[in-house]
Design a protein around this motif. Structure first.
Motif, mmCIF file in Angstrom:
data_model
loop_
_atom_site.group_PDB
_atom_site.id
_atom_site.type_symbol
_atom_site.label_atom_id
_atom_site.label_comp_id
_atom_site.label_asym_id
_atom_site.label_seq_id
_atom_site.Cartn_x
_atom_site.Cartn_y
_atom_site.Cartn_z
ATOM 1 N N THR A 205 0.859 -1.196 0.000
ATOM 2 C CA THR A 205 0.000 0.000 0.000
ATOM 3 C C THR A 205 0.893 1.243 0.000
ATOM 4 O O THR A 205 1.912 1.260 0.681
ATOM 5 C CB THR A 205 -0.861 0.009 1.283
ATOM 6 N N LEU A 206 0.480 2.278 -0.726
ATOM 7 C CA LEU A 206 1.304 3.487 -0.818
ATOM 8 C C LEU A 206 1.443 4.174 0.547
ATOM 9 O O LEU A 206 0.453 4.452 1.223
ATOM 10 C CB LEU A 206 0.680 4.471 -1.823
ATOM 11 N N GLN A 207 2.697 4.418 0.935
ATOM 12 C CA GLN A 207 3.010 5.246 2.110
ATOM 13 C C GLN A 207 4.190 6.126 1.713
ATOM 14 O O GLN A 207 5.269 5.605 1.409
ATOM 15 C CB GLN A 207 3.429 4.373 3.295
ATOM 16 N N ALA A 208 3.984 7.434 1.697
ATOM 17 C CA ALA A 208 5.083 8.335 1.351
ATOM 18 C C ALA A 208 5.179 9.418 2.417
ATOM 19 O O ALA A 208 4.163 9.933 2.880
ATOM 20 C CB ALA A 208 4.839 8.956 -0.016
ATOM 21 N N LEU A 209 6.406 9.740 2.813
ATOM 22 C CA LEU A 209 6.637 10.725 3.878
ATOM 23 C C LEU A 209 6.893 12.099 3.262
ATOM 24 O O LEU A 209 7.774 12.249 2.412
ATOM 25 C CB LEU A 209 7.861 10.285 4.698
ATOM 26 N N THR B 33 -3.076 1.665 6.687
ATOM 27 C CA THR B 33 -3.742 1.600 8.001
ATOM 28 C C THR B 33 -3.113 2.573 8.993
ATOM 29 O O THR B 33 -3.772 3.125 9.848
ATOM 30 C CB THR B 33 -3.651 0.174 8.575
ATOM 31 N N SER B 34 -1.796 2.798 8.867
ATOM 32 C CA SER B 34 -1.152 3.700 9.840
ATOM 33 C C SER B 34 -0.259 4.696 9.108
ATOM 34 O O SER B 34 0.243 4.409 8.020
ATOM 35 C CB SER B 34 -0.311 2.886 10.823
ATOM 36 N N ALA B 35 -0.083 5.851 9.739
ATOM 37 C CA ALA B 35 0.814 6.864 9.162
ATOM 38 C C ALA B 35 2.257 6.496 9.505
ATOM 39 O O ALA B 35 2.512 5.750 10.447
ATOM 40 C CB ALA B 35 0.475 8.226 9.736
ATOM 41 N N ILE B 36 3.199 7.029 8.719
ATOM 42 C CA ILE B 36 4.620 6.789 9.019
ATOM 43 C C ILE B 36 4.968 7.652 10.233
ATOM 44 O O ILE B 36 4.459 8.766 10.379
ATOM 45 C CB ILE B 36 5.490 7.248 7.829
#
Length: 598
Positions: free
Chosen positions: A189-193, A281-284
């Protein structure tokens, strides 16, 4: 992903980070001869004028090594202690760091604090010994210092000269061989900071991000997790010298995103970008919230510009996430903002940027720090004092606690006495003294933050002939005997000139402020008394004499009572004028209070 390397350059101020970044760009062919210029990544006029980096800058390079092409994402960071928040954000987006040490100046305070930041984030450290071509360089001695500090082997330290280009190839090889490739789920799933953002008047907010998991495609519907708002990715791409649009950016890479957001408040640095359809589901884990050290009021010169100032501050906050502000009003200056800065240089830079980038001329009040006050009525209830006018009445006050810091100063052994006496003048207590070498000493002090806010850094450089480097970390609050010194002009208190000071220094500071204001405030048609007061007790006074018309000029000869009558009449007029007269305070008066020791 195995051919991507993300790294930043960390060092003390003036150890050659920006020049090293220039050489890396030259060597990898990322810029053409026509685009070449010194400090290429420092694109702000202010940075070039002062020769310092204020913003961290991201840029991508391609480099071929052993027949394979590698993508190198470099983030150049500032070196000054006031911009350490920029450094912490760059470090969060990287896997490795080049620790640059000047072969002539050796390890300094900021080198150590930036190194600890990098180690906390488990970054691979590559030590680089810069400026080895200087006649004053001590490569062997400084290499030993680096080995002691890092616990590495002497062979791991890369000798280089960013000016001549010596050792640049070795640095690139070290980055490829020693910095680990980014980890992450390319198909997850896409997670970008979001590690930075900038406001473009034509295209809205440009967001810089690092993809940790998944990938982001042009035209996808994305979501910012902190604000919960959805947007379309109108344009994505990588950060070369100019932005290069791409169709897709994969896990491990760094890029920019344009969604057409026009409102600066909708993007938060440290936020996580994910997909609207299949959100993460969760933020970085972002970076810790910034803790401002110095507070000052910023007011528009013309009250009508208040809204314009607000939008300028919001756009500036996008680009400088360590700026914190809340609205406030002052009886003397009207509506404005109470701003939190990381230090005095930061405050100066913000003021300059408001003037240059947004044409906003502003008045800045006396900077101070945040105190905790406790009243006798309820000794456990904390009153937070960000502004001297928030301090409760002295009769109901139980105690005041002020923030203390642990100051670490590295200097040459010849200047230890001077540095100690300066710190003791500033109410510091020495807690440790370590000889790093026979020539260099590290001194550790516990000091009140308020004492280093004004001119401490300048005076430290003066007493050590420029050889001292300084870094600090917060220690918490301690009880102090503090009083509020008010300045009264023509018997009217000027809230913008009030200051919270230690009781022992109050009389001296009150006297100096009155003397300084007497020089700066223009004379009026009536006498202006300038008074410094603690509560209702006046501790110092100066008088600006009135401009007087010679009313006795036409009176020659005759009885003295004729002269006296005219003078009495004038005196009454002056008295009446004083009751209704207003005193304009020039901007220099607010600034002069900061430079009381000059």
């Amino acid at each position: 992903m195995k051919n991507i390397r993300n790294f930043c350059i960390i060092a003390h101020i003036d150890h050659g980070k920006s020049t090293l970044a220039d050489r890396l760009l030259d060597f990898t062919g990322s810029i053409s001869d026509r685009e070449k210029q010194d400090q290429l990544l420092d694109n702000m006029d202010l940075e070039r004028e002062r020769g310092i980096t204020i913003k961290s800058h991201a840029i991508q390079m391609q480099y071929e090594h052993n027949g394979e092409t590698y993508t190198l994402n470099l983030i150049d960071t500032p070196g000054h202690v006031d911009f350490s928040y920029e450094v912490s954000r760059s470090i969060a987006a990287c896997e490795g760091a080049l620790l640059v040490v000047d072969a002539a100046q050796s390890i300094q305070a900021q080198t150590i604090s930036n190194l600890y930041l990098a180690l906390e984030n488990d970054l691979e450290i590559i030590p680089v010994l810069n400026k080895v071509d200087l006649p004053s360089a001590n490569p062997e001695e400084v290499t030993d210092d680096i080995v002691d500090l890092l616990g590495c082997e002497a062979e791991e330290v890369v000798p280089a000269s960013a000016k001549t280009g010596l050792g640049i190839e070795d640095i690139l090889t070290a980055i490829i061989e020693r910095v680990p490739a980014p980890e992450g789920e390319p198909n997850g799933t896409l997670q970008a900071l979001v590690f930075d953002s900038v406001y473009n008047p034509f295209r809205g907010v440009e967001t810089y991000f690092r993809v940790l998991n998944g990938s982001i495609k042009k035209g996808q519907k994305i979501k910012f997790m902190a604000t919960g708002k959805d947007y379309f990715a109108d344009e994505i791409g990588t950060l070369k010298l100019k932005q290069e649009p791409k169709k897709e950016i994969h896990a491990g890479d760094v890029g920019y995103l344009i969604t057409g957001i026009k409102d600066a408040r909708e993007v938060k640095v440290g936020d996580t970008i994910t997909l609207s359809e299949a959100p993460a589901t969760s933020a970085i884990e972002g970076f810790e919230d910034v803790k401002p050290m110095v507070f000052a009021g910023i007011y528009p010169v013309d009250t009508e510009d208040y809204e314009e100032l607000r939008s300028s501050m919001e756009k500036l906050q996008l680009n400088d996430a360590s700026l914190v502000f809340v609205p406030e009003s002052s009886a003397a200056l009207g509506f404005g903002f109470r701003c939190g800065f990381l230090g005095m240089l930061h405050m100066e830079i913000i003021q300059e940027r408001l003037e240059r980038e947004f044409n906003m001329t502003v008045i800045t009040t006396v900077p101070n720090v945040s105190y905790h006050a406790f009243t006798k009525k309820d000794p456990d209830d904390i009153v937070i004092v960000n502004n001297p006018s928030d301090l409760p009445d002295p009769s109901s006050l139980d105690r005041v606690e002020e923030p203390f810091i642990k100051a670490s100063i590295i200097t040459k052994s010849d200047f230890v006495g001077n540095v100690m006496s300066l710190c003791i003048d500033k109410r510091g207590t020495i807690t440790n003294q370590t000889y790093l070498t026979t020539e260099r000493v590290e001194l550790t002090f516990d000091m009140p933050l308020a004492e280093i806010v004004f001119d401490f850094y300048d005076r430290l450089k003066t007493v050590s002939k420029g050889y001292a480097s300084f870094d600090y970390s917060p220690l918490g609050l301690r009880t102090s005997k503090l009083v509020r010194v008010d300045i009264l002009l023509n018997a009217q208190p000027v809230d913008a000139l009030s200051a919270l000071v230690h009781f022992d220094n109050a009389h001296t500071i009150g006297k100096k402020m009155c003397e300084k204001l007497k020089e700066l405030i223009p004379r009026q048609q009536f006498d202006i008394p300038i008074q410094a007061a603690i509560g209702s007790k006046i501790i110092s006074r100066e008088t600006i004499k009135a401009l007087r018309k010679d009313v006795t000029a036409k009176c020659y000869g005759g009885d003295i009572s004729r002269k006296r009558k005219l003078l009495e009449k004038q005196k009454k007029g002056k008295k009446r004028m004083r009751q209704v007269g207003n005193v304009e305070i020039p901007q220099q008066a607010f600034m002069a209070v900061l430079k009381l020791n000059d």
